[in-house]
Write an enzyme that holds these catalytic residues in place. Sequence first.
Site, PDB file in Angstrom:
ATOM      1  N   GLU A 158       9.390  15.388  15.774  1.00 28.45           N
ATOM      2  CA  GLU A 158       9.927  15.153  14.438  1.00 28.45           C
ATOM      3  C   GLU A 158       9.351  16.201  13.476  1.00 28.45           C
ATOM      4  O   GLU A 158       8.136  16.304  13.329  1.00 28.45           O
ATOM      5  CB  GLU A 158       9.555  13.749  13.961  1.00 28.45           C
ATOM      6  CG  GLU A 158      10.141  13.416  12.607  1.00 28.45           C
ATOM      7  CD  GLU A 158       9.895  11.963  12.199  1.00 28.45           C
ATOM      8  OE1 GLU A 158       8.733  11.543  12.151  1.00 28.45           O
ATOM      9  OE2 GLU A 158      10.896  11.250  11.929  1.00 28.45           O
TER      10      GLU A 158
ATOM     11  N   LYS B 129       0.889  -1.173   0.000  1.00 26.50           N
ATOM     12  CA  LYS B 129       0.000   0.000   0.000  1.00 26.50           C
ATOM     13  C   LYS B 129       0.919   1.213   0.000  1.00 26.50           C
ATOM     14  O   LYS B 129       1.413   1.630   1.040  1.00 26.50           O
ATOM     15  CB  LYS B 129      -0.882  -0.015   1.253  1.00 26.50           C
ATOM     16  CG  LYS B 129      -2.209   0.703   1.104  1.00 26.50           C
ATOM     17  CD  LYS B 129      -2.136   2.155   0.694  1.00 26.50           C
ATOM     18  CE  LYS B 129      -1.884   3.078   1.875  1.00 26.50           C
ATOM     19  NZ  LYS B 129      -1.701   4.486   1.443  1.00 26.50           N
TER      20      LYS B 129
ATOM     21  N   CYS C  27      13.597   9.527   8.040  1.00 30.41           N
ATOM     22  CA  CYS C  27      13.278   9.114   9.412  1.00 30.41           C
ATOM     23  C   CYS C  27      14.499   9.172  10.312  1.00 30.41           C
ATOM     24  O   CYS C  27      14.395   9.473  11.490  1.00 30.41           O
ATOM     25  CB  CYS C  27      12.677   7.720   9.411  1.00 30.41           C
ATOM     26  SG  CYS C  27      13.616   6.567   8.419  1.00 30.41           S
TER      27      CYS C  27
HETATM   28  P1  NAI Z   1       1.408   8.676   7.734  1.00 31.47           P
HETATM   29  O1  NAI Z   1       1.901   7.850   8.849  1.00 31.47           O
HETATM   30  O2  NAI Z   1       0.024   9.209   7.796  1.00 31.47           O
HETATM   31  O3  NAI Z   1       1.527   7.864   6.339  1.00 31.47           O
HETATM   32  C1  NAI Z   1       2.379   6.755   6.133  1.00 31.47           C
HETATM   33  C2  NAI Z   1       1.611   5.646   5.430  1.00 31.47           C
HETATM   34  O4  NAI Z   1       0.547   5.222   6.276  1.00 31.47           O
HETATM   35  C3  NAI Z   1       0.946   6.072   4.119  1.00 31.47           C
HETATM   36  O5  NAI Z   1       0.968   5.002   3.205  1.00 31.47           O
HETATM   37  C4  NAI Z   1      -0.473   6.346   4.542  1.00 31.47           C
HETATM   38  O6  NAI Z   1      -1.401   6.205   3.500  1.00 31.47           O
HETATM   39  C5  NAI Z   1      -0.690   5.269   5.584  1.00 31.47           C
HETATM   40  N1  NAI Z   1      -1.769   5.559   6.549  1.00 31.47           N
HETATM   41  C6  NAI Z   1      -2.188   6.767   7.003  1.00 31.47           C
HETATM   42  N2  NAI Z   1      -3.217   6.609   7.848  1.00 31.47           N
HETATM   43  C7  NAI Z   1      -3.458   5.284   7.947  1.00 31.47           C
HETATM   44  C8  NAI Z   1      -4.408   4.499   8.647  1.00 31.47           C
HETATM   45  N3  NAI Z   1      -5.323   5.061   9.448  1.00 31.47           N
HETATM   46  N4  NAI Z   1      -4.359   3.145   8.503  1.00 31.47           N
HETATM   47  C9  NAI Z   1      -3.435   2.561   7.714  1.00 31.47           C
HETATM   48  N5  NAI Z   1      -2.540   3.263   7.002  1.00 31.47           N
HETATM   49  C10 NAI Z   1      -2.538   4.602   7.120  1.00 31.47           C
HETATM   50  O7  NAI Z   1       2.438   9.879   7.546  1.00 31.47           O
HETATM   51  P2  NAI Z   1       2.178  11.315   6.873  1.00 31.47           P
HETATM   52  O8  NAI Z   1       0.865  11.845   7.298  1.00 31.47           O
HETATM   53  O9  NAI Z   1       2.445  11.184   5.432  1.00 31.47           O
HETATM   54  O10 NAI Z   1       3.344  12.171   7.520  1.00 31.47           O
HETATM   55  C11 NAI Z   1       3.185  12.730   8.836  1.00 31.47           C
HETATM   56  C12 NAI Z   1       4.475  12.651   9.595  1.00 31.47           C
HETATM   57  O11 NAI Z   1       4.836  11.290   9.779  1.00 31.47           O
HETATM   58  C13 NAI Z   1       5.700  13.250   8.910  1.00 31.47           C
HETATM   59  O12 NAI Z   1       5.773  14.628   9.080  1.00 31.47           O
HETATM   60  C14 NAI Z   1       6.799  12.518   9.609  1.00 31.47           C
HETATM   61  O13 NAI Z   1       7.057  13.114  10.858  1.00 31.47           O
HETATM   62  C15 NAI Z   1       6.239  11.135   9.841  1.00 31.47           C
HETATM   63  N6  NAI Z   1       6.684  10.190   8.808  1.00 31.47           N
HETATM   64  C16 NAI Z   1       7.682   9.299   9.110  1.00 31.47           C
HETATM   65  C17 NAI Z   1       8.188   8.466   8.133  1.00 31.47           C
HETATM   66  C18 NAI Z   1       9.291   7.498   8.432  1.00 31.47           C
HETATM   67  O14 NAI Z   1      10.113   7.249   7.558  1.00 31.47           O
HETATM   68  N7  NAI Z   1       9.323   6.881   9.587  1.00 31.47           N
HETATM   69  C19 NAI Z   1       7.702   8.518   6.768  1.00 31.47           C
HETATM   70  C20 NAI Z   1       6.606   9.429   6.544  1.00 31.47           C
HETATM   71  C21 NAI Z   1       6.141  10.237   7.549  1.00 31.47           C
END
Ligand code: NAI
Length: 498
Positions: free
Chosen positions: A401, A191, A302
């Site tokens: 973050e 996904k 990250c």
């Molecule tokens: P997010 O955690 O919402 O998105 C990451 C993935 O999770 C995407 O594929 C999204 O579609 C999916 N997702 C979102 N809500 C979900 C749900 N309820 N159930 C299942 N899957 C779900 O991250 P977002 O909103 O893009 O970014 C927000 C913050 O998260 C960023 O500013 C950063 O701080 C952090 N982040 C950390 C990452 C890492 O590499 N650990 C990568 C991306 C974001």
Amino acid sequence: MSLATLEATKARVAGLSFEGRAFLGAGYQPTRSGETFTKCSPIDGRVLAEVARCGEAEVDKAVATARQAFEDRRWSGLTPRARKQILLRFADLIESNAEELALLETLDMGKPIADAESVDLRLLVLCMRWYAEALDKIYDELAPVGDGAIGMIVREPIGVVGAIIPWNFPLMLAGWKMGPALGMGNSLILKPAEQSPLSTLRLAALALEAGIPEGVLQVVPGFGEEAGRALALHSDVDAISFTGSGEVGKLILQYAGQSNMKHVSLECGGKSPNIVFADVKDLDEAAEQAAWGVFFNQGEVCSAGSRLLAHESVREELVERVEAVAGTMRVGNPLDPETRVGAMVSDEQSARVLDYIKIGKQEGASLRMGGAPVEVERGGCYIPPTIFDGVKGDMRIAQEEIFGPVLSVLSFQDEAEAIQLANNTTYGLGAAVWTRDINTAFRVGKAMRSGSVWINAYDTGDISTPFGGYKQSGIGRDKSLHALDKYSQVKTLWVALG
Ligand code: NAI
Ligand code: MG
């Protein structure tokens, strides 16, 4: 020179086509309802494609197909060597299509094309080859149970795996999941993030072309709360591997609890400290790596070294040098091969980063560099390297973050204070220690509550070394053979000897 090459890249973009349908079973399919969402490029807002907005119906279908593929053993039943050969062919196909995949990645999420090619695609190919090569060299175990029995410990694939991927390294992170999950013989459903679906969708066709059987690798693009949630809540999914925010990571744990107790592994980011002691051997090298360690990929990393902890005696000189390095990083259109800092992935993420810059000022930190978007292309948001000095450990810009090109500089007086500051967040993904004293290096390295500690380097590693977090940076490890744990079951086979 640079302008000419930008034109050349734009010409290559003009020849691209984009596939936005879901990849289910044997090929691309629209959603049942025909619903799509419009995917625009963060570079300049141009429309790239209409992308399938998958929901429960598509996820149900993908899971049923994946289950069928697993049960009839069309993939798990192959010998490890046969899977290896197919995965090597997959890696070769990725390599021969690397130029196109890198362009899709850059158009989708705004990273510099030079990095997409030399980092993301290179590491994806290397990752796939590494896991493929490992498969026919891994042995099971025999337990020391004495002469009356044979205690066999065997590793088996877990079944149907869902991988939820973020937008910062879509292909590379897909690789970190595909390598071990497919290598073990599982069926995998990817996904991708709604911000970056195009490259993984293209990847699925290459997998089929390489000989990975139908239904073994599928891609369901869509929104987190729809496709992602449906996958994580599905009772016939055996494991979810998630990379993204801590907020959603916690939801995934809840979904597992509300459904079938599926295995959950999480990588949820960090606020990693980069600690520079007074006896640092090469301040220029430390500055160089501190700058790249936080500004690479627009800071959307990250493991970004977003907190620079400097001994008070070297802080001023260090920060001046970090500024000098950052000053050489060209902020520009990511399609330009000379660009080092590209477009922020989305308006939402830009707003979040700019909000933190405002918070930093309000908290009383001093802004030394950057801080305001620069105009590169209309319709895109470009934030230059930004440095806050005089940051205190309890400020929000030292705790939370930011996920953008923003560095928080803190200073310390002695080792104990450095350790206390370094560990004083809810995260624990990475940490670095710069010192010439091997005793300091190991003492501090061992005191770090984090999954990786780099000594006299920042954010280096190899596919053979595990990556993941302590505390709220996550559960489980990507990369290395340890990643197999997330995609396998361990079975004890006890044979009584008569
Ligand atoms: P997010 O955690 O919402 O998105 C990451 C993935 O999770 C995407 O594929 C999204 O579609 C999916 N997702 C979102 N809500 C979900 C749900 N309820 N159930 C299942 N899957 C779900 O991250 P977002 O909103 O893009 O970014 C927000 C913050 O998260 C960023 O500013 C950063 O701080 C952090 N982040 C950390 C990452 C890492 O590499 N650990 C990568 C991306 C974001
Ligand atoms: Mg989100």
